[in-house]
Scaffold this active site. Structure first.
Site, short mmCIF file in Angstrom:
data_model
loop_
_atom_site.label_atom_id
_atom_site.label_comp_id
_atom_site.label_asym_id
_atom_site.label_seq_id
_atom_site.Cartn_x
_atom_site.Cartn_y
_atom_site.Cartn_z
N SER A 78 0.81 -1.21 0.00
CA SER A 78 0.00 0.00 0.00
C SER A 78 0.85 1.26 0.00
O SER A 78 1.70 1.43 -0.87
CB SER A 78 -0.98 -0.05 1.18
OG SER A 78 -1.95 0.96 1.06
N ASP A 124 -2.10 6.46 -3.96
CA ASP A 124 -1.04 5.71 -3.29
C ASP A 124 -0.63 4.56 -4.24
O ASP A 124 -1.22 4.39 -5.30
CB ASP A 124 -1.46 5.27 -1.88
CG ASP A 124 -2.42 4.09 -1.86
OD1 ASP A 124 -3.13 3.90 -2.86
OD2 ASP A 124 -2.46 3.37 -0.85
N ASP A 142 -1.00 1.40 -4.54
CA ASP A 142 -1.95 0.38 -5.04
C ASP A 142 -3.28 1.02 -5.44
O ASP A 142 -4.25 0.32 -5.74
CB ASP A 142 -2.15 -0.76 -4.02
CG ASP A 142 -2.77 -0.30 -2.72
OD1 ASP A 142 -2.47 0.81 -2.25
OD2 ASP A 142 -3.59 -1.05 -2.16
N ASP A 161 -5.74 2.59 -4.09
CA ASP A 161 -7.03 2.57 -3.41
C ASP A 161 -7.32 3.90 -2.72
O ASP A 161 -8.47 4.27 -2.54
CB ASP A 161 -7.19 1.37 -2.46
CG ASP A 161 -6.13 1.28 -1.38
OD1 ASP A 161 -5.15 2.06 -1.43
OD2 ASP A 161 -6.29 0.43 -0.50
MG MG Z 1 -3.36 1.55 -0.45
#
Ligand code: MG
Length: 438
Positions: free
Chosen positions: A80, A222, A224, A226
């Site tokens: 993340s 960020d 990834d 999300d």
């Molecule tokens: Mg993330």
């Protein structure tokens, strides 16, 4: 995160699901992602589970494909918002979100047990590839907004994808939405151009770039993809709490019902919901908890104040692409500037602090806090995750971290003075409890 650990997690997750099942797997751009994906795949296949590899995709993209492929679970290789040397494995339910606490505990037990139920050669799982994630994700997001309306505005957008999983799919979406895109940190190398957590101190350069140009809005993701944060047309970082507030304001123009957020999400959401005659329900922190409350309460929208927008019409996990599309829709419908839309939302001041926390201390602090605030006018208490005290002009929460030996004390109020006073009061109680412990 060594290949051996990753492989054992693959075996354990495979055993938990059972031989003959199917798992969808994605990874972000981190250099170690391919190695870890291969290891987790090997473990899953050894346990008799088929693996559909998606390649480099976002976390919401993987969650979407778990559903679309009707798989029995998912795996996302990502750390993340953490720096590039870190990596991790996120296990997903068949519905897309991360495992619920009880299933995560079960997986950990199997992993620690170490004696995995592996299948014989002919029953070993098979690996296939699927490269449809980005297209499917863009299509799903476009279904929830008025593509023609947004495209007619020709918004000038700056996007920072931090060399992460959003690099490929996000420009596909913004192009469909007719945006004129300036894309920075756009190479999906996993070598992050700045500290990757999308918070103010890491985005000074992006804000400066917006100040130098004619721009309608800037977004940062960020690694990834999300989480999403927004920068206004003047280059002001407007705070991660505003991402959810703006997206909620957009959906509340058309939809009615419940909105689910965690305990420490800004009260801005309560004010927006109240004005639209809607209800806010609160969950313990953690995306899986928010999603669980969304399911049990039948919430049509949800999220977290860290820039996490959950739009279940796309996929029931935090999704920066859904967030961007909703905010662009809001800009297009209102014809206002992003700074004007922000100014319309009632403003609060949030303060956060953390203290070291021996086992059980947070519970004692919560009890002392409850006792302290019990007589206050209009105080109400929620004990689903530590303690959250709601007051007429603010709130304060104390809870133990799930991941570190610390307790977090958050407060929010109309004024900085009151937010500071709330944090100081609970911190004082915490120090008394900790002094009694030692
Ligand atoms: Mg993330």
């Amino acid at each position: 995160m060594t290949p051996e650990i990753a492989c054992r997690f693959g075996c354990a997750f495979g055993q938990m699901l059972g031989a003959g099942k199917t798992v969808v797997m994605g990874r972000d751009t981190r250099p170690s992602g391919s190695m870890i994906a291969a290891s987790v795949s090997a473990g899953l296949m050894a346990a008799g589970v088929d693996v559909i590899e998606l390649g480099v995709v976002t976390t919401p993209g993987t969650a979407l494909m778990v559903r679309r492929c009707q798989a029995d679970g998912g795996v996302m290789i990502t750390a993340s918002h953490n720096p590039s040397p870190y990596n991790g494995i996120k296990f997903l339910q068949s519905t897309g979100p991360g495992l619920r606490a009880e299933d995560a505990a079960k997986l950990k037990d199997i992993w620690q047990g170490g004696d995995y139920a592996l299948v014989d050669g002919p029953e070993v799982g098979q690996r296939t590839e699927n490269r449809e994630t980005h297209q499917a994700h863009v299509e799903a997001v476009c279904k929830i907004v008025d593509v023609d309306l947004i495209a007619s505005k020709g918004f000038r957008v700056v996007l920072d994808s931090i060399n992460g999983a959003g690099c490929e799919v996000t420009p596909m979406l913004l192009s469909r939405l007719g945006c004129q895109l300036t894309h920075v940190n756009a190479e999906p190398t996993g070598r992050f151009a700045h500290t990757p957590e999308p918070v103010a101190e890491n985005l000074a350069e992006l804000c400066e770039r917006v100040r130098q140009a004619e721009v309608d809005v800037a977004f940062a993701q960020d690694p990834d993809a999300d989480r999403l944060v927004v920068i206004d047309e003047d280059g002001n970082f407007i705070g991660e709490e505003y991402t959810l507030a703006l997206a909620a304001a957009a959906v509340l123009r058309k939809q009615k019902g419940k909105i689910a957020v965690n305990m420490v999400t800004s009260r801005m959401i309560d004010d927006l919901a109240e004005a639209a005659d809607c209800e806010v329900v609160r969950s313990p922190t953690g995306e899986a908890n928010v999603v669980q409350v969304m399911e049990t309460e039948g919430a049509f929208f949800g999220g977290e104040g860290n820039g996490g927008v959950i739009e279940p019409r796309v996929v029931p996990v935090r999704d920066s692409l859904a967030g961007m599309a909703l905010i662009l829709q809001y800009l297009a419908e209102t014809g206002q500037k992003i700074s004007q839309l922000v100014a319309e939302i009632p403003c609060y001041v949030m303060r956060k602090t953390k203290l070291s926390c021996p086992l059980g201390a947070a519970e004692k602090v919560a009890a002392a806090t409850r006792e302290r605030f019990a007589g206050r006018d209009g105080a109400s208490f929620n004990e689903d995750d530590g303690l959250r005290v709601a007051l007429p002009d603010g709130w304060v929460s104390v809870r133990a971290s799930n991941t570190e030996p610390i307790m977090r004390i958050f407060a929010e109020a109309r004024t900085a003075d009151f937010a500071d006073a709330l944090v100081a009061e609970v911190s004082g109680l915490a120090e008394d409890v900790l002094a009694g412990e030692s």
